[in-house]
Design a protein around this motif. Structure first.
Motif, PDB file in Angstrom:
ATOM      1  N   GLU A   1      23.306 -32.708  -3.587  1.00  0.00           N
ATOM      2  CA  GLU A   1      24.576 -32.037  -3.105  1.00  0.00           C
ATOM      3  C   GLU A   1      24.686 -30.694  -2.833  1.00  0.00           C
ATOM      4  N   SER A   2      23.716 -29.798  -3.646  1.00  0.00           N
ATOM      5  CA  SER A   2      23.651 -28.568  -3.264  1.00  0.00           C
ATOM      6  C   SER A   2      22.368 -28.015  -2.644  1.00  0.00           C
ATOM      7  N   LEU A   3      22.461 -26.990  -1.926  1.00  0.00           N
ATOM      8  CA  LEU A   3      21.233 -26.531  -1.010  1.00  0.00           C
ATOM      9  C   LEU A   3      20.229 -26.418  -1.877  1.00  0.00           C
ATOM     10  N   VAL A   4      20.344 -25.758  -3.238  1.00  0.00           N
ATOM     11  CA  VAL A   4      19.181 -25.790  -4.045  1.00  0.00           C
ATOM     12  C   VAL A   4      19.626 -26.258  -5.308  1.00  0.00           C
TER      13      VAL A   4
END
Lengths: 130, 504
Positions: free
Chosen positions: A40-43
């Motif tokens: 869900e998060s880019l990192v």
């Protein structure tokens, strides 16, 4: 039959991996290493990068246990993924790392470890980092 | 030195504690959204448009300008550390910047980007301050046909120069113009495209359009493509440069400024072309051409300076002619209209405090940005760990509040949803959103000038081209449309010939 271990690139994750290797050698079982992200998060710092994943592979190869590595990006929580995998493989043991969490953090984000401990169909070995 | 005294007055306005606070909030917000891919300054300003109901115009625009500049800074951080450009102007930075970071030179790459942005932004803002009064002097002599010509040039440039497909650009522009014409015809008083709905008689509020197309459209698009393998981020300390890095960076910074500012200032604007141009030039001029493609510092310094200079340049047509060249400028123009301020050559006379306060706050904002970005780059990178569902849920929440606050009617919420679906559809089929938003905001103004020109000439089409200025602009337009295809065809033919010669 197999041993399932949840790996994250943290001291707890490494401790869990080491105990799992020990258990696999003692029981003569195949070891399945899972590392997952919800994507869900880019990192996501809990998702092993290429080099980290290679070092896990090297460690397993040097230990000589029969092993399998899986990296997953699914909508499920890490706990649910490990439980589903353990169920499918009819696992004999699940190994996870534990860390201290603040009550608020647990309230908001829940605890993956707690889910695994309560819902697993097999014994769970919970390891702390030293 | 008239402009100079005006600028000093502007500093007096900008240095007011409240205005300083808004400048700080603006650059802080701008950097944050620049870091996050998918959220650009245009979307953020659109989401903040409802704030204009309560804020003074000067304060609102100081904040918006901070967001505009901050977005340019923040984009480089993600480009370098993650190889995912935070916004389109940083695409070129990612080429060399990420390679540098992989070689363990992330700190130098971040530093050259931040210092280059600061220098280019400062010089660019200075050019803006000096150039704006001059252009205004010329612009007050412009008549309706001239304005219409410049606006058509802006439409043509934004559709044909930017983006991959001219047809898609034109289609997006047509969608924008269509939405822009909804409401009562200002000349004849007839209702157009209102479908008999009384709510549409006033036209669609700019806030609803901008928020719908940018925020809701983007949120739906992200929601449809949520899962992806997390990218690998390169960890880094505070940004700093060695003496060698300084020596290799200062020329690209200055060259980037020279390239970026004019590109931003002409209506063909945008930051994508000049940043790419800067990259190519640095590659040609570099003493270390072999390093390009493997992390050359010139390839970061040049394009980063260019995109900030073009951001400064983009404010020139906005403040002097009322013509936006980028999506962000278009939304800012919408904000001007929301205040009932007529942007154009008279803006400098009617709102000197606003314009010069804005320019002065850009200087201050640049200094704050440098102070924020050099030591804090690793902290900004942490923003990338935010799970996107939380982020976009928040955006949708603010989008809905903003759209509702525009007229306090639920009709606008339905409209927002509809426009959000349109924005999603445009992304799905590869239609660029920028021509649409420029069409919506600039379309009604262009129509007004067209009608006025035709009324003066009593309906003769020649009334659109009867001034020397408009003739030149139409000629430029012709060149913009005709020359690039011919050049590319010729180039292709010559390379074909070379290939056959080599082959034969």
């Amino acid at each position: 039959m197999a041993i399932v271990v949840g790996y994250v690139p943290t001291p707890e994750g490494v401790a869990a991996l080491e105990s799992a290797i020990g258990e696999a050698q003692r029981r003569g079982q195949r070891l399945v290493v899972v590392n997952s992200s919800r994507g869900e998060s880019l990192v996501d710092s809990r998702f092993a990068t290429g080099t980290q994943w290679h070092s896990v592979e090297d460690r397993l190869a040097s230990s000589g246990v029969d092993h399998e590595l899986t990296q997953l990006v699914e909508s499920k929580d890490a706990a649910d993924q490990i439980l589903a995998l353990a169920h499918d493989l009819n696992a004999e043991l699940i190994v996870i790392g534990l860390r201290r969490r603040s009550p608020v953090g647990k309230l908001i984000l829940g605890s993956q470890a707690q889910t695994i401990l309560l819902e697993a169909e097999c014994p769970v070995l919970a390891v702390k980092s030293t | 030195m008239d402009a100079f005294t005006e600028l000093l007055n502007g500093f007096a306005t900008a240095a007011h504690p409240t205005n300083l606070l808004y400048a700080f909030v603006g650059v802080l917000l701008g950097t944050a959204i620049g870091v996050l891919p998918g959220i650009g300054p245009a979307m953020t300003i659109a989401l903040l448009l409802p704030l204009t109901y309560t804020l003074e115009p000067t304060q609102a625009f100081i904040m918006f300008a901070g967001i505009y500049y901050g977005g340019m800074y923040g984009g480089s951080t993600t480009s370098i550390l993650l190889n995912t450009p935070g916004e389109s102007a940083s695409v070129v930075t990612a080429i060399e910047g990420n390679k540098m970071a992989r070689k363990g030179r992330a700190a130098a790459a971040l530093a050259t980007a931040a210092i280059g942005s600061f220098i280019a932004g400062t010089i660019g803002t200075l050019c803006l301050a000096l150039l704006a009064p001059v252009i205004v002097k010329l612009a007050v002599k412009m008549g309706a046909p001239d304005y219409f010509a410049v606006m058509v040039l802006a439409f043509i440039a934004v559709t044909t120069v930017l983006g991959s497909s001219k047809i898609r650009g034109l289609a997006a522009l047509a969608i924008g113009l269509l939405i822009g014409t909804i409401g009562i015809d200002p000349t004849s008083g007839q209702q157009r495209l209102t479908l008999g709905l009384p709510e549409l008689a006033d036209g669609i509020d700019v806030v609803v359009v901008a928020v719908g197309l940018f925020a809701v459209g983007e949120a739906l698009w992200i929601a449809a493509h949520l899962r992806r393998t997390p990218a690998e981020i390169i960890t880094v300390g505070a940004a700093r440069m060695s003496r060698e890095d300084w020596r290799r960076s200062w020329k690209p910074w200055l060259r980037g400024t020279v390239i970026g500012f004019p590109f931003g200032a002409i209506p063909a604007g945008g930051a994508e072309i000049p940043t790419f141009l800067s990259y190519v030039i640095e590659k040609k001029l570099s003493k270390h051409p072999e390093e390009f493609g493997h992390g050359a510092i010139e390839g970061v310094a040049g394009p980063e300076a260019t995109n900030n200079a073009s951001a400064a340049g983009g404010l020139v047509p906005l403040l002097t002619l009322g013509i936006p060249t980028t999506a962000t400028a278009a939304v800012m123009l919408g904000a001007f209209q929301g205040y009932g301020i007529q942007p154009g050559p008279r803006l400098l006379q009617t709102q000197p405090e606003l314009v010069w306060g804005l320019v002065a706050s850009l200087f201050i904002g640049n200094v704050i940005l440098l102070a924020l970005n050099l030591p804090l780059a690793p902290m900004w990178a942490k923003l990338l760990r935010i799970p996107r569902p939380y982020l976009y849920a928040g955006i949708l929440f603010f989008a809905s509040i903003g759209a509702y606050a525009a007229n306090l009617s639920t009709f606008d919420l339905w409209l927002l949803l509809l426009l959000g679906a349109l924005g999603f559809g445009m992304r799905r089929f590869g239609l660029p959103v920028v021509p649409a938003i420029i069409g919506i905001i600039l379309g009604p103004t262009a129509e007004e000038q067209l009608r006025r020109a035709l009324q003066i000439s009593d309906g003769h089409v020649s009334g659109l081209t009867n001034t020397w200025f408009s003739k030149i602009v139409y000629l430029v337009m012709l060149l913009v449309v005709v020359v690039p295809p011919i050049v590319s065809r010729l180039r292709k033919r010559s390379t074909d010939r070379e290939l056959t010669e080599v082959g034969g």
